[in-house]
Write a protein that holds these residues in place. Structure first.
Motif, PDB file in Angstrom:
ATOM      1  N   ILE A   9       2.565 -66.268  15.091  1.00 58.38           N
ATOM      2  CA  ILE A   9       2.081 -66.629  13.753  1.00 58.38           C
ATOM      3  C   ILE A   9       2.977 -66.012  12.682  1.00 58.38           C
ATOM      4  CG2 ILE A   9       0.193 -66.291  12.112  1.00 58.38           C
ATOM      5  CD1 ILE A   9      -1.703 -66.471  14.593  1.00 58.38           C
ATOM      6  N   VAL A  10       3.315 -64.742  12.851  1.00 55.13           N
ATOM      7  CA  VAL A  10       4.203 -64.074  11.894  1.00 55.13           C
ATOM      8  C   VAL A  10       5.564 -64.767  11.859  1.00 55.13           C
ATOM      9  CG1 VAL A  10       5.466 -61.948  11.385  1.00 55.13           C
ATOM     10  CG2 VAL A  10       3.047 -61.842  12.043  1.00 55.13           C
ATOM     11  N   SER A  53      -0.080 -63.330  17.855  1.00 58.26           N
ATOM     12  CA  SER A  53       0.094 -62.691  16.547  1.00 58.26           C
ATOM     13  C   SER A  53       1.562 -62.680  16.135  1.00 58.26           C
ATOM     14  CB  SER A  53      -0.463 -61.258  16.566  1.00 58.26           C
ATOM     15  OG  SER A  53       0.232 -60.448  17.493  1.00 58.26           O
ATOM     16  N   CYS A  94       0.969 -73.022   5.994  1.00 59.34           N
ATOM     17  CA  CYS A  94       0.248 -71.749   6.118  1.00 59.34           C
ATOM     18  C   CYS A  94      -0.407 -71.387   4.793  1.00 59.34           C
ATOM     19  CB  CYS A  94       1.186 -70.644   6.582  1.00 59.34           C
ATOM     20  SG  CYS A  94       2.557 -70.285   5.452  1.00 59.34           S
ATOM     21  N   TYR A 100      -2.176 -57.418  11.881  1.00 59.03           N
ATOM     22  CA  TYR A 100      -2.770 -57.687  13.194  1.00 59.03           C
ATOM     23  C   TYR A 100      -1.732 -57.574  14.314  1.00 59.03           C
ATOM     24  CZ  TYR A 100      -7.405 -59.034  11.613  1.00 59.03           C
ATOM     25  OH  TYR A 100      -8.681 -59.003  11.104  1.00 59.03           O
ATOM     26  N   GLN A 126      -1.545 -61.006   8.805  1.00 58.71           N
ATOM     27  CA  GLN A 126      -1.016 -61.355  10.126  1.00 58.71           C
ATOM     28  C   GLN A 126      -0.051 -60.293  10.633  1.00 58.71           C
ATOM     29  OE1 GLN A 126      -2.486 -63.783  11.728  1.00 58.71           O
ATOM     30  NE2 GLN A 126      -3.646 -64.097   9.842  1.00 58.71           N
ATOM     31  N   GLN A 128      -6.133 -60.793   3.353  1.00 58.76           N
ATOM     32  CA  GLN A 128      -6.585 -62.176   3.496  1.00 58.76           C
ATOM     33  C   GLN A 128      -7.754 -62.479   2.567  1.00 58.76           C
ATOM     34  OE1 GLN A 128      -5.487 -64.928   5.739  1.00 58.76           O
ATOM     35  NE2 GLN A 128      -6.653 -65.773   4.036  1.00 58.76           N
TER      36      GLN A 128
END
Length: 215
Positions: A74-75, A71, A29, A40, A37, A136
């Motif tokens: 991903i976290v 989402s 990552c 989001y 992330q 980001q």
């Protein structure tokens, strides 16, 4: 649904797929902001509270569930996956994102369309999404070099919001009662934040060179 809304949804979906591809294919990552992330994930969880109260269409429901699930996945990978989390650029991802959450909450309480629980959280999610990309972008500027998949992820994420602006313009001229001014203003702000990235992305694409952002 109009073509601009559909294009926005598809570019948003592509951005998520590109990010998931980067994480699962490379088991890394690196270059991705965990704070963005997390923001989001909070955006989607607060925006789609209407999943429990309203049904619009099968397409609408599926897209909402996909955005929430992806989402959170991903976290989880960035925080918990034993291999992926080792590549997280913690020293570069230092943006104080809780200030963005606080500012968005205050704005939602002051500027909203209806003073209801669901509408307050909807406004909160819109304001927060407009700012969520900041950690980001800051991380990318600090790192300088941007790998191909990370660059494509951010590009498609910015393109998604640009298509939504076209969607709102189209709806303004074709719908008599379209009044989502909060989404329109926030969307313009959000797209403007990508301007610098889009410029360097275009330059790198034109010169067939690796994407680099000035520190």
């Amino acid at each position: 649904m109009n073509i601009f809304r559909f294009a926005g949804d598809m570019t948003h979906l592509i951005s998520i797929l590109v990010l998931l591809l980067k994480i699962y294919a490379t088991k890394s990552c690196s270059g991705i902001s965990l704070k963005t992330q997390e923001l989001y994930a909070l955006v989607f969880l607060t925006r789609y509270l209407d999943l429990f109260t309203d049904f619009i269409s099968v397409y609408n429901t599926i897209m909402k569930l996909v955005f929430i699930a992806s989402s959170l996945a991903i976290v989880w990978c960035m925080r918990m996956h034993r291999v992926v989390r080792r590549s997280y650029d913690k020293d570069l991802d230092t943006f104080r994102h809780y200030f963005l959450i606080l500012a968005s909450l205050i704005l939602a309480l002051l500027l909203h369309e209806k003073f209801t629980f669901q509408e307050i959280f909807w406004a909160f999610s819109i304001y927060l999404e407009a700012l969520a990309i900041l950690p980001q972008l800051v991380l990318l500027q600090r790192s300088g070099n941007v790998d191909n998949l990370t660059g494509q992820y951010v590009f498609f994420l910015g393109a998604y919001r640009a298509f939504y602006i076209l969607n709102w313009i189209y709806r303004y001229f074709t719908e008599q009662r379209f009044s989502r001014w909060i989404a329109c203003v926030s969307g313009i702000v959000q797209t403007a934040l990508y301007a610098d990235f889009f410029y360097y992305y275009f330059i790198s694409w034109k010169n067939n060179a690796k994407l680099q952002l000035p520190a």
